[in-house]
Design a protein around this motif. Structure first.
Motif, short mmCIF file in Angstrom:
data_model
loop_
_atom_site.label_atom_id
_atom_site.label_comp_id
_atom_site.label_asym_id
_atom_site.label_seq_id
_atom_site.Cartn_x
_atom_site.Cartn_y
_atom_site.Cartn_z
N VAL A 141 0.84 -1.21 0.00
CA VAL A 141 0.00 0.00 0.00
C VAL A 141 0.87 1.25 0.00
N LEU A 142 1.93 1.24 0.79
CA LEU A 142 2.84 2.38 0.83
C LEU A 142 3.49 2.61 -0.54
N VAL A 156 0.87 4.15 -2.97
CA VAL A 156 0.61 5.56 -2.70
C VAL A 156 1.79 6.42 -3.15
N LEU A 191 1.78 6.50 -7.05
CA LEU A 191 0.76 7.41 -7.58
C LEU A 191 1.13 8.87 -7.36
N THR A 192 1.65 9.18 -6.17
CA THR A 192 2.04 10.54 -5.86
C THR A 192 3.17 11.00 -6.78
#
Length: 62
Positions: A14-15, A18, A21-22
């Motif tokens: 998950v990290l 994220v 995507l960022t």
């Protein structure tokens, strides 16, 4: 103990998603003055790397 390993792998996945995507979003809104193209390439590289790590963690959990 297996549940802890799965939970940590999920958290890392998950990290990575994220952060990937960022980084991709930052590549699109990077400033075009000075070293703008270099920043876009760096952000794009980190974005793709985040997606690859996310895919690896997903495969590890499957």
């Amino acid at each position: 103990m297996g549940e802890w390993i799965s939970a940590v792998a999920f958290g890392i996945g998950v990290l990575a998603l994220v952060l990937g995507l960022t980084s991709i979003i930052m590549a699109f809104i990077a400033d075009k003055s000075g070293n703008g193209m270099q920043e876009k390439v760096e952000y794009g590289f980190f974005g793709v790397t985040g997606f690859v790590i996310f895919a690896l963690m997903g495969y590890a959990l499957a």
